[in-house]
Design a protein around this motif. Structure first.
Motif, PDB file in Angstrom:
ATOM      1  N   THR A   4       1.023  11.383   7.009  1.00 48.04           N
ATOM      2  CA  THR A   4       0.313  10.516   5.802  1.00 48.04           C
ATOM      3  C   THR A   4       1.449  10.327   4.872  1.00 48.04           C
ATOM      4  O   THR A   4       2.477  11.117   4.760  1.00 48.04           O
ATOM      5  CB  THR A   4      -0.499  11.526   4.938  1.00 48.04           C
ATOM      6  OG1 THR A   4      -1.520  11.938   5.756  1.00 48.04           O
ATOM      7  CG2 THR A   4      -0.934  10.507   3.620  1.00 48.04           C
ATOM      8  N   LEU A   5       1.678   9.112   4.304  1.00 44.44           N
ATOM      9  CA  LEU A   5       2.572   8.507   3.445  1.00 44.44           C
ATOM     10  C   LEU A   5       2.116   8.746   2.024  1.00 44.44           C
ATOM     11  O   LEU A   5       1.171   8.172   1.862  1.00 44.44           O
ATOM     12  CB  LEU A   5       3.232   7.315   3.899  1.00 44.44           C
ATOM     13  CG  LEU A   5       4.066   6.383   2.820  1.00 44.44           C
ATOM     14  CD1 LEU A   5       5.462   7.269   2.741  1.00 44.44           C
ATOM     15  CD2 LEU A   5       4.240   5.007   3.169  1.00 44.44           C
ATOM     16  N   GLU A   6       2.565   9.493   1.343  1.00 47.59           N
ATOM     17  CA  GLU A   6       2.048   9.916  -0.036  1.00 47.59           C
ATOM     18  C   GLU A   6       3.070   9.021  -1.033  1.00 47.59           C
ATOM     19  O   GLU A   6       4.267   9.438  -1.051  1.00 47.59           O
ATOM     20  CB  GLU A   6       2.133  11.443  -0.186  1.00 47.59           C
ATOM     21  CG  GLU A   6       1.347  11.730  -1.341  1.00 47.59           C
ATOM     22  CD  GLU A   6       1.086  12.929  -1.496  1.00 47.59           C
ATOM     23  OE1 GLU A   6       0.033  13.712  -1.304  1.00 47.59           O
ATOM     24  OE2 GLU A   6       2.148  13.878  -1.818  1.00 47.59           O
ATOM     25  N   LEU A   7       2.494   8.051  -2.017  1.00 45.89           N
ATOM     26  CA  LEU A   7       3.321   7.595  -2.855  1.00 45.89           C
ATOM     27  C   LEU A   7       2.812   8.148  -4.314  1.00 45.89           C
ATOM     28  O   LEU A   7       1.523   8.242  -4.398  1.00 45.89           O
ATOM     29  CB  LEU A   7       2.613   5.931  -3.211  1.00 45.89           C
ATOM     30  CG  LEU A   7       2.729   5.297  -1.638  1.00 45.89           C
ATOM     31  CD1 LEU A   7       2.281   3.807  -1.599  1.00 45.89           C
ATOM     32  CD2 LEU A   7       4.290   5.382  -0.922  1.00 45.89           C
ATOM     33  N   LYS A  15       1.549  12.244 -16.395  1.00 41.91           N
ATOM     34  CA  LYS A  15       1.189  13.135 -15.021  1.00 41.91           C
ATOM     35  C   LYS A  15       1.317  12.340 -13.698  1.00 41.91           C
ATOM     36  O   LYS A  15       1.630  11.163 -13.962  1.00 41.91           O
ATOM     37  CB  LYS A  15      -0.372  13.282 -15.229  1.00 41.91           C
ATOM     38  CG  LYS A  15      -0.594  14.268 -16.349  1.00 41.91           C
ATOM     39  CD  LYS A  15      -2.200  14.663 -16.705  1.00 41.91           C
ATOM     40  CE  LYS A  15      -2.294  15.471 -17.925  1.00 41.91           C
ATOM     41  NZ  LYS A  15      -3.747  15.886 -17.872  1.00 41.91           N
ATOM     42  N   ASN A  16       1.299  13.087 -12.662  1.00 42.60           N
ATOM     43  CA  ASN A  16       1.539  12.296 -11.320  1.00 42.60           C
ATOM     44  C   ASN A  16       0.077  11.889 -10.887  1.00 42.60           C
ATOM     45  O   ASN A  16      -0.912  12.793 -10.974  1.00 42.60           O
ATOM     46  CB  ASN A  16       1.991  13.428 -10.467  1.00 42.60           C
ATOM     47  CG  ASN A  16       3.509  13.923 -10.625  1.00 42.60           C
ATOM     48  OD1 ASN A  16       4.173  13.252 -11.417  1.00 42.60           O
ATOM     49  ND2 ASN A  16       3.824  14.802 -10.057  1.00 42.60           N
ATOM     50  N   SER A  17       0.103  10.621  -9.928  1.00 44.56           N
ATOM     51  CA  SER A  17      -0.958  10.225  -9.391  1.00 44.56           C
ATOM     52  C   SER A  17      -0.456   9.815  -7.884  1.00 44.56           C
ATOM     53  O   SER A  17       0.547   9.133  -8.050  1.00 44.56           O
ATOM     54  CB  SER A  17      -1.676   8.916 -10.169  1.00 44.56           C
ATOM     55  OG  SER A  17      -2.649   8.516  -9.617  1.00 44.56           O
ATOM     56  N   VAL A  33       8.711   0.450   1.279  1.00 48.54           N
ATOM     57  CA  VAL A  33       7.755   1.330   0.430  1.00 48.54           C
ATOM     58  C   VAL A  33       8.293   0.951  -1.086  1.00 48.54           C
ATOM     59  O   VAL A  33       7.111   0.997  -2.075  1.00 48.54           O
ATOM     60  CB  VAL A  33       8.096   2.805   0.882  1.00 48.54           C
ATOM     61  CG1 VAL A  33       7.190   3.582  -0.352  1.00 48.54           C
ATOM     62  CG2 VAL A  33       7.663   2.993   2.124  1.00 48.54           C
ATOM     63  N   LYS A  34       9.577   0.872  -1.709  1.00 50.52           N
ATOM     64  CA  LYS A  34       9.853   0.633  -2.819  1.00 50.52           C
ATOM     65  C   LYS A  34       9.145  -0.742  -3.228  1.00 50.52           C
ATOM     66  O   LYS A  34       8.515  -0.850  -4.408  1.00 50.52           O
ATOM     67  CB  LYS A  34      11.289   0.335  -3.068  1.00 50.52           C
ATOM     68  CG  LYS A  34      11.974   1.768  -3.161  1.00 50.52           C
ATOM     69  CD  LYS A  34      13.369   1.542  -3.133  1.00 50.52           C
ATOM     70  CE  LYS A  34      14.216   2.824  -3.019  1.00 50.52           C
ATOM     71  NZ  LYS A  34      15.783   2.783  -3.259  1.00 50.52           N
ATOM     72  N   ASP A  52      -2.967   4.346 -17.021  1.00 46.39           N
ATOM     73  CA  ASP A  52      -2.372   3.442 -16.009  1.00 46.39           C
ATOM     74  C   ASP A  52      -1.167   3.981 -15.485  1.00 46.39           C
ATOM     75  O   ASP A  52      -0.392   4.928 -15.856  1.00 46.39           O
ATOM     76  CB  ASP A  52      -1.775   2.172 -16.801  1.00 46.39           C
ATOM     77  CG  ASP A  52      -2.973   1.405 -17.083  1.00 46.39           C
ATOM     78  OD1 ASP A  52      -4.223   1.444 -16.923  1.00 46.39           O
ATOM     79  OD2 ASP A  52      -2.704   0.440 -18.059  1.00 46.39           O
ATOM     80  N   LEU A  53      -0.919   3.490 -14.100  1.00 46.66           N
ATOM     81  CA  LEU A  53       0.409   4.050 -13.457  1.00 46.66           C
ATOM     82  C   LEU A  53       1.576   3.269 -14.064  1.00 46.66           C
ATOM     83  O   LEU A  53       1.382   1.940 -14.247  1.00 46.66           O
ATOM     84  CB  LEU A  53       0.426   3.494 -11.688  1.00 46.66           C
ATOM     85  CG  LEU A  53      -1.054   4.030 -11.112  1.00 46.66           C
ATOM     86  CD1 LEU A  53      -0.790   3.507  -9.531  1.00 46.66           C
ATOM     87  CD2 LEU A  53      -0.744   5.519 -11.123  1.00 46.66           C
ATOM     88  N   THR A  54       2.791   3.788 -14.313  1.00 48.79           N
ATOM     89  CA  THR A  54       3.418   3.285 -15.174  1.00 48.79           C
ATOM     90  C   THR A  54       4.988   3.230 -14.604  1.00 48.79           C
ATOM     91  O   THR A  54       5.715   2.549 -14.988  1.00 48.79           O
ATOM     92  CB  THR A  54       3.642   4.108 -16.667  1.00 48.79           C
ATOM     93  OG1 THR A  54       3.993   5.327 -16.299  1.00 48.79           O
ATOM     94  CG2 THR A  54       2.592   3.972 -17.449  1.00 48.79           C
ATOM     95  N   ALA A  55       5.320   4.293 -13.598  1.00 50.70           N
ATOM     96  CA  ALA A  55       6.600   4.361 -12.951  1.00 50.70           C
ATOM     97  C   ALA A  55       6.380   4.695 -11.679  1.00 50.70           C
ATOM     98  O   ALA A  55       5.543   5.525 -11.354  1.00 50.70           O
ATOM     99  CB  ALA A  55       7.603   5.063 -13.989  1.00 50.70           C
ATOM    100  N   LYS A  56       7.430   4.587 -10.714  1.00 46.85           N
ATOM    101  CA  LYS A  56       7.410   5.395  -9.340  1.00 46.85           C
ATOM    102  C   LYS A  56       7.952   6.770  -9.520  1.00 46.85           C
ATOM    103  O   LYS A  56       9.147   6.863 -10.218  1.00 46.85           O
ATOM    104  CB  LYS A  56       8.336   4.589  -8.511  1.00 46.85           C
ATOM    105  CG  LYS A  56       7.856   3.196  -8.215  1.00 46.85           C
ATOM    106  CD  LYS A  56       8.774   2.262  -7.192  1.00 46.85           C
ATOM    107  CE  LYS A  56      10.104   2.154  -8.072  1.00 46.85           C
ATOM    108  NZ  LYS A  56      10.700   1.023  -7.455  1.00 46.85           N
ATOM    109  N   LYS A  57       7.452   7.717  -8.790  1.00 43.85           N
ATOM    110  CA  LYS A  57       8.506   8.854  -9.243  1.00 43.85           C
ATOM    111  C   LYS A  57       8.954   9.252  -7.731  1.00 43.85           C
ATOM    112  O   LYS A  57      10.272   9.590  -7.378  1.00 43.85           O
ATOM    113  CB  LYS A  57       7.223   9.953  -9.127  1.00 43.85           C
ATOM    114  CG  LYS A  57       7.953  11.543  -9.289  1.00 43.85           C
ATOM    115  CD  LYS A  57       7.125  12.541  -9.744  1.00 43.85           C
ATOM    116  CE  LYS A  57       7.740  13.790 -10.081  1.00 43.85           C
ATOM    117  NZ  LYS A  57       6.874  14.717 -10.370  1.00 43.85           N
ATOM    118  N   ASN A  58       8.248   9.165  -6.589  1.00 41.92           N
ATOM    119  CA  ASN A  58       8.712   9.460  -5.128  1.00 41.92           C
ATOM    120  C   ASN A  58       7.703   9.047  -4.184  1.00 41.92           C
ATOM    121  O   ASN A  58       6.653   8.585  -4.293  1.00 41.92           O
ATOM    122  CB  ASN A  58       9.323  10.767  -4.849  1.00 41.92           C
ATOM    123  CG  ASN A  58       8.263  11.639  -5.023  1.00 41.92           C
ATOM    124  OD1 ASN A  58       7.086  11.672  -4.571  1.00 41.92           O
ATOM    125  ND2 ASN A  58       8.373  12.936  -5.630  1.00 41.92           N
ATOM    126  N   ALA A  59       8.075   9.061  -2.782  1.00 41.47           N
ATOM    127  CA  ALA A  59       7.323   8.785  -1.704  1.00 41.47           C
ATOM    128  C   ALA A  59       7.777   9.986  -0.635  1.00 41.47           C
ATOM    129  O   ALA A  59       8.829  10.223  -0.583  1.00 41.47           O
ATOM    130  CB  ALA A  59       7.535   7.387  -1.271  1.00 41.47           C
TER     131      ALA A  59
END
Length: 72
Positions: A4-7, A15-17, A33-34, A52-59
């Motif tokens: 599974t690819l988790e974004l 918080k993380n989503s 992915v980016k 809302d989603l506001t920023a990328k954390k990792n994948a």
């Protein structure tokens, strides 16, 4: 073996989503992915309980193996 690819995104509340994609194409193209994550952020179509989603954390790719045993 299931992969599974988790974004992982950061929400407005800090918080993380996570958004999961089953059976990602391998090898994973980090630039693609980016770009996908940037598109998700720009479209702002996902609602979470922490804003809302506001920023990328990792994948990350999660590799999980499940072994079942018959209990008859």
């Amino acid at each position: 073996m299931a992969k599974t690819l988790e974004l992982v995104f950061i929400t407005a509340d800090g918080k993380n989503s996570k958004i999961s994609v089953e059976d990602p194409q391998e090898p994973v193209d980090v630039n693609a992915v980016k770009q996908a994550m940037d598109s998700i952020l720009a479209a702002n179509i996902f609602m979470t309980s922490s804003g809302d989603l506001t920023a990328k954390k990792n994948a990350r790719v999660i590799d999980r193996t499940v072994e079942e045993y018959e209990m008859s």
